[in-house]
Structure formats: structure tokens, C-alpha cells
Design a protein around this motif. Structure first.
Motif, PDB file in Angstrom:
ATOM      1  N   VAL A   1      48.119  36.872  41.368  1.00 53.02           N
ATOM      2  CA  VAL A   1      46.887  36.861  42.157  1.00 53.02           C
ATOM      3  C   VAL A   1      47.015  37.741  43.382  1.00 53.02           C
ATOM      4  O   VAL A   1      46.066  38.402  43.788  1.00 53.02           O
ATOM      5  N   VAL A   2      48.182  37.764  43.999  1.00 59.60           N
ATOM      6  CA  VAL A   2      48.385  38.550  45.211  1.00 59.60           C
ATOM      7  C   VAL A   2      49.530  39.526  44.971  1.00 59.60           C
ATOM      8  O   VAL A   2      50.625  39.127  44.577  1.00 59.60           O
ATOM      9  N   LEU A   3      49.254  40.807  45.179  1.00 60.85           N
ATOM     10  CA  LEU A   3      50.261  41.847  45.020  1.00 60.85           C
ATOM     11  C   LEU A   3      50.279  42.678  46.299  1.00 60.85           C
ATOM     12  O   LEU A   3      49.366  43.465  46.551  1.00 60.85           O
ATOM     13  N   HIS A   4      51.313  42.498  47.114  1.00 59.77           N
ATOM     14  CA  HIS A   4      51.448  43.250  48.357  1.00 59.77           C
ATOM     15  C   HIS A   4      50.173  43.138  49.192  1.00 59.77           C
ATOM     16  O   HIS A   4      49.625  44.126  49.675  1.00 59.77           O
ATOM     17  N   GLY A   5      49.683  41.902  49.333  1.00 59.94           N
ATOM     18  CA  GLY A   5      48.472  41.690  50.115  1.00 59.94           C
ATOM     19  C   GLY A   5      47.189  41.863  49.339  1.00 59.94           C
ATOM     20  O   GLY A   5      46.100  41.685  49.872  1.00 59.94           O
ATOM     21  N   PHE A   6      47.288  42.185  48.059  1.00 58.30           N
ATOM     22  CA  PHE A   6      46.096  42.420  47.242  1.00 58.30           C
ATOM     23  C   PHE A   6      45.613  41.093  46.693  1.00 58.30           C
ATOM     24  O   PHE A   6      46.337  40.374  46.030  1.00 58.30           O
ATOM     25  N   SER A   7      44.381  40.703  46.993  1.00 54.58           N
ATOM     26  CA  SER A   7      43.886  39.414  46.536  1.00 54.58           C
ATOM     27  C   SER A   7      42.471  39.450  45.994  1.00 54.58           C
ATOM     28  O   SER A   7      42.012  38.455  45.464  1.00 54.58           O
ATOM     29  N   ARG A   8      41.755  40.559  46.118  1.00 58.86           N
ATOM     30  CA  ARG A   8      40.379  40.628  45.640  1.00 58.86           C
ATOM     31  C   ARG A   8      40.383  40.957  44.149  1.00 58.86           C
ATOM     32  O   ARG A   8      40.129  42.081  43.730  1.00 58.86           O
ATOM     33  N   GLN A   9      40.692  39.963  43.362  1.00 64.52           N
ATOM     34  CA  GLN A   9      40.913  40.154  41.939  1.00 64.52           C
ATOM     35  C   GLN A   9      40.224  39.049  41.150  1.00 64.52           C
ATOM     36  O   GLN A   9      40.325  37.873  41.477  1.00 64.52           O
ATOM     37  N   LEU A  10      39.485  39.436  40.090  1.00 65.54           N
ATOM     38  CA  LEU A  10      38.828  38.480  39.209  1.00 65.54           C
ATOM     39  C   LEU A  10      39.535  38.522  37.862  1.00 65.54           C
ATOM     40  O   LEU A  10      39.659  39.589  37.265  1.00 65.54           O
ATOM     41  N   TRP A  11      40.001  37.362  37.415  1.00 69.86           N
ATOM     42  CA  TRP A  11      40.747  37.281  36.154  1.00 69.86           C
ATOM     43  C   TRP A  11      39.935  36.514  35.123  1.00 69.86           C
ATOM     44  O   TRP A  11      39.472  35.402  35.383  1.00 69.86           O
ATOM     45  N   LEU A  12      39.760  37.117  33.933  1.00 66.53           N
ATOM     46  CA  LEU A  12      39.061  36.482  32.824  1.00 66.53           C
ATOM     47  C   LEU A  12      39.900  36.609  31.560  1.00 66.53           C
ATOM     48  O   LEU A  12      40.517  37.652  31.312  1.00 66.53           O
ATOM     49  N   TRP A  13      39.913  35.537  30.753  1.00 68.37           N
ATOM     50  CA  TRP A  13      40.566  35.620  29.448  1.00 68.37           C
ATOM     51  C   TRP A  13      39.594  35.144  28.372  1.00 68.37           C
ATOM     52  O   TRP A  13      38.717  34.323  28.619  1.00 68.37           O
ATOM     53  N   ARG A  14      39.755  35.707  27.179  1.00 69.09           N
ATOM     54  CA  ARG A  14      38.801  35.437  26.107  1.00 69.09           C
ATOM     55  C   ARG A  14      39.071  34.079  25.474  1.00 69.09           C
ATOM     56  O   ARG A  14      40.219  33.707  25.218  1.00 69.09           O
ATOM     57  N   HIS A  15      38.003  33.366  25.220  1.00 68.01           N
ATOM     58  CA  HIS A  15      38.112  32.081  24.536  1.00 68.01           C
ATOM     59  C   HIS A  15      37.031  32.036  23.452  1.00 68.01           C
ATOM     60  O   HIS A  15      36.235  32.980  23.328  1.00 68.01           O
ATOM     61  N   PRO A  16      36.956  30.973  22.649  1.00 64.15           N
ATOM     62  CA  PRO A  16      36.041  30.979  21.497  1.00 64.15           C
ATOM     63  C   PRO A  16      34.579  31.235  21.830  1.00 64.15           C
ATOM     64  O   PRO A  16      33.840  31.719  20.980  1.00 64.15           O
ATOM     65  N   ASP A  17      34.132  30.954  23.045  1.00 61.31           N
ATOM     66  CA  ASP A  17      32.729  31.156  23.384  1.00 61.31           C
ATOM     67  C   ASP A  17      32.496  32.294  24.368  1.00 61.31           C
ATOM     68  O   ASP A  17      31.394  32.442  24.885  1.00 61.31           O
ATOM     69  N   GLY A  18      33.492  33.076  24.654  1.00 59.94           N
ATOM     70  CA  GLY A  18      33.323  34.189  25.583  1.00 59.94           C
ATOM     71  C   GLY A  18      34.537  34.394  26.449  1.00 59.94           C
ATOM     72  O   GLY A  18      35.584  34.840  25.974  1.00 59.94           O
ATOM     73  N   PHE A  19      34.426  34.023  27.739  1.00 61.37           N
ATOM     74  CA  PHE A  19      35.514  34.223  28.681  1.00 61.37           C
ATOM     75  C   PHE A  19      35.669  32.993  29.560  1.00 61.37           C
ATOM     76  O   PHE A  19      34.696  32.298  29.868  1.00 61.37           O
ATOM     77  N   SER A  20      36.904  32.741  29.978  1.00 64.30           N
ATOM     78  CA  SER A  20      37.207  31.728  30.982  1.00 64.30           C
ATOM     79  C   SER A  20      38.153  32.347  31.993  1.00 64.30           C
ATOM     80  O   SER A  20      38.505  33.503  31.895  1.00 64.30           O
ATOM     81  N   GLY A  21      38.563  31.533  32.950  1.00 66.72           N
ATOM     82  CA  GLY A  21      39.436  32.013  34.009  1.00 66.72           C
ATOM     83  C   GLY A  21      38.806  31.712  35.348  1.00 66.72           C
ATOM     84  O   GLY A  21      38.470  30.566  35.641  1.00 66.72           O
ATOM     85  N   ASP A  22      38.600  32.754  36.151  1.00 59.84           N
ATOM     86  CA  ASP A  22      37.974  32.556  37.448  1.00 59.84           C
ATOM     87  C   ASP A  22      36.497  32.197  37.327  1.00 59.84           C
ATOM     88  O   ASP A  22      35.897  31.679  38.261  1.00 59.84           O
ATOM     89  N   LEU A  23      35.889  32.505  36.185  1.00 55.90           N
ATOM     90  CA  LEU A  23      34.558  32.010  35.870  1.00 55.90           C
ATOM     91  C   LEU A  23      34.431  31.924  34.353  1.00 55.90           C
ATOM     92  O   LEU A  23      35.216  32.513  33.631  1.00 55.90           O
ATOM     93  N   ARG A  24      33.455  31.152  33.887  1.00 48.87           N
ATOM     94  CA  ARG A  24      33.219  30.983  32.456  1.00 48.87           C
ATOM     95  C   ARG A  24      31.903  31.672  32.115  1.00 48.87           C
ATOM     96  O   ARG A  24      30.875  31.400  32.731  1.00 48.87           O
ATOM     97  N   CYS A  25      31.942  32.579  31.135  1.00 48.06           N
ATOM     98  CA  CYS A  25      30.761  33.383  30.857  1.00 48.06           C
ATOM     99  C   CYS A  25      30.841  33.954  29.448  1.00 48.06           C
ATOM    100  O   CYS A  25      31.814  33.770  28.724  1.00 48.06           O
ATOM    101  N   GLU A  26      29.774  34.639  29.071  1.00 47.02           N
ATOM    102  CA  GLU A  26      29.705  35.393  27.833  1.00 47.02           C
ATOM    103  C   GLU A  26      29.324  36.828  28.174  1.00 47.02           C
ATOM    104  O   GLU A  26      29.081  37.163  29.335  1.00 47.02           O
ATOM    105  N   LEU A  27      29.275  37.660  27.149  1.00 47.21           N
ATOM    106  CA  LEU A  27      28.713  38.989  27.329  1.00 47.21           C
ATOM    107  C   LEU A  27      27.191  38.901  27.266  1.00 47.21           C
ATOM    108  O   LEU A  27      26.663  38.133  26.476  1.00 47.21           O
ATOM    109  N   PRO A  28      26.462  39.669  28.065  1.00 42.83           N
ATOM    110  CA  PRO A  28      26.949  40.596  29.094  1.00 42.83           C
ATOM    111  C   PRO A  28      27.531  39.846  30.285  1.00 42.83           C
ATOM    112  O   PRO A  28      27.109  38.739  30.607  1.00 42.83           O
TER     113      PRO A  28
END
Length: 220
Positions: free
Chosen positions: A57-84
Motif C-alpha cells: 500500500v505504501v512505497l517510499h511514501g506512496f499511498s494514493r493507490q487503488l487496488w482491485l482484484w477480479r472475482h466472480p461478479d467483477g472486482f473487489s478490493g478497495d471497492l466492489r464493482c463491475e465493468l464499466p
């Protein structure tokens, strides 16, 4: 815009959920993290095909990062969504995509990435290398593995411009662990790494007004 048909994660991406797939994802984290650390002031989107290993999540002070991983209905992680993706256009300066496009709707996903990438932003794409002997490890899955030229063409169709330096490769060739060694030009390694940029045509400024100086004598 209507939602894309994206209701089911294929068994293909499940390969990344354990064993050798997880090892490849872990090996890619180091190079992806260093790449993002060189762009610390820009918000980033990080897409993966499985929930773990989670990107740092943090790399040398870098923190403005959104992480998503694919799941059976779209994406999860920092938020749950589909395409678009429910994200504003041109919101990210950097993107890391680890194999998330090797499932269904690859063109739709890359199109959304191009939409949400800011002009001048960079995208780093990790995909499996079909000419590597390591392909025996994912043989029998439904993974949609393409060579570097095919992925570069897909990036262009999405409106992105592959970086002229071409592809690099990382991971094992056939045996051994997916050590976190730096990318190289060895085309037999398991993973192909591509980079692309979003470019927009600059507006042509108006031509400067030409001044005509009257050098003649003033009238009497």
C-alpha cells in the motif's frame, strides 16, 4: 453506458489463486513496486487476478493507490464493482495490471483502463509468455495467453501507445521458484512485461498576428 457482461470469473484466473500462480504474482510485486516508486506523486490503479498477494500500500511514501482484484461478479478490493469501472476519467497517472486481462472481456477492461488513465500516464502490463517452457504449468486452463505483439496490438486498439523499448521478461523458464529477479530480455521466461502510454493530440495554438508597419511618410 450499460454494464458489460461480466458475471463469471473463468476457471482460468483461478490458477493465480494458489501455488505457482501466486508465486508469479509475488515475484512481480517487487518490480511493479519499484516502477511505481519512480512515479510517487501520481495516483495509481493496481489490478490483480486474485486477492493475494496484496500489492504494497505504501512505497517510499506512496499511498494514493487503488487496488482491485477480479472475482466472480467483477472486482473487489478497495471497492466492489463491475465493468464499466465506477471511476472518473483520467483519474490515474500510473497503472499496474497483473494478468487481469487474461480472463474474459480483455478489450473492455483495457478500454476502461485507457479511459481512466490521464494523458501522459503510463500502464505496466504483466501477462503470461506463451513461448516460455513454463507454459506447461498452466496447460489445461482456459487462460487466454497471447504473445507480446498481440498484446501490443490490443493496447493500441484501446487507444494506448506501447513504449518503443518493447517487452521484457521475468520469472522462471521451466523449473525453480519465481524469484523476484529484475526483468531481462530472455524471451523464455514465464512472464512478459509491457509498458504503454496514453497520448493525446495537443491543441494547435493560433498563429501569431502579423504586424504590418507603415514605413511611408505621414500625409501632409
Amino acid at each position: 453506458m450499460p454494464a458489460f457482461a461480466f458475471r463469471r470469473q473463468p476457471e482460468a484466473l483461478a490458477w493465480f489463486g494458489a501455488g505457482r500462480g501466486q508465486a508469479l504474482l509475488a515475484a512481480e510485486l517487487a518490480t511493479a513496486g519499484l516502477w511505481l516508486a519512480r512515479r510517487p506523486t501520481q495516483p495509481a490503479l493496481w489490478l490483480t487476478p486474485a486477492p493475494a498477494p496484496q500489492p504494497p500500500v505504501v512505497l517510499h511514501g506512496f499511498s494514493r493507490q487503488l487496488w482491485l482484484w477480479r472475482h466472480p461478479d467483477g472486482f473487489s478490493g478497495d471497492l466492489r464493482c463491475e465493468l464499466p469501472l465506477p471511476l472518473p476519467s483520467e483519474a490515474f497517472g500510473s497503472m499496474v495490471i497483473q494478468h487481469a486481462v487474461e480472463g474474459p472481456a480483455a478489450s473492455d477492461l483495457l478500454g476502461e483502463c485507457a479511459r481512466t488513465l490521464a494523458p501522459g500516464g503510463r500502464l505496466r502490463l504483466y501477462v503470461l509468455n506463451p513461448v516460455s517452457p513454463y507454459r506447461l504449468r498452466w496447460r489445461g486452463t482456459a487462460l487466454r495467453v497471447r504473445d507480446a505483439a498481440a498484446w501490443q496490438a490490443e493496447l493500441r486498439r484501446a487507444g494506448l501507445h506501447p513504449i518503443a523499448t518493447g517487452a521484457t521478461y521475468l520469472g522462471p523458464v521451466l523449473r525453480g521458484t519465481a524469484a523476484a529477479s529484475p526483468p531481462s530480455s530472455n524471451r523464455l521466461r514465464a512472464v512478459c512485461v509491457l509498458e504503454a502510454e496514453k497520448r493525446v493530440a495537443a491543441l494547435i495554438p493560433p498563429a501569431p498576428a502579423r504586424r504590418h508597419w507603415n514605413t511611408g511618410a505621414a500625409p501632409a
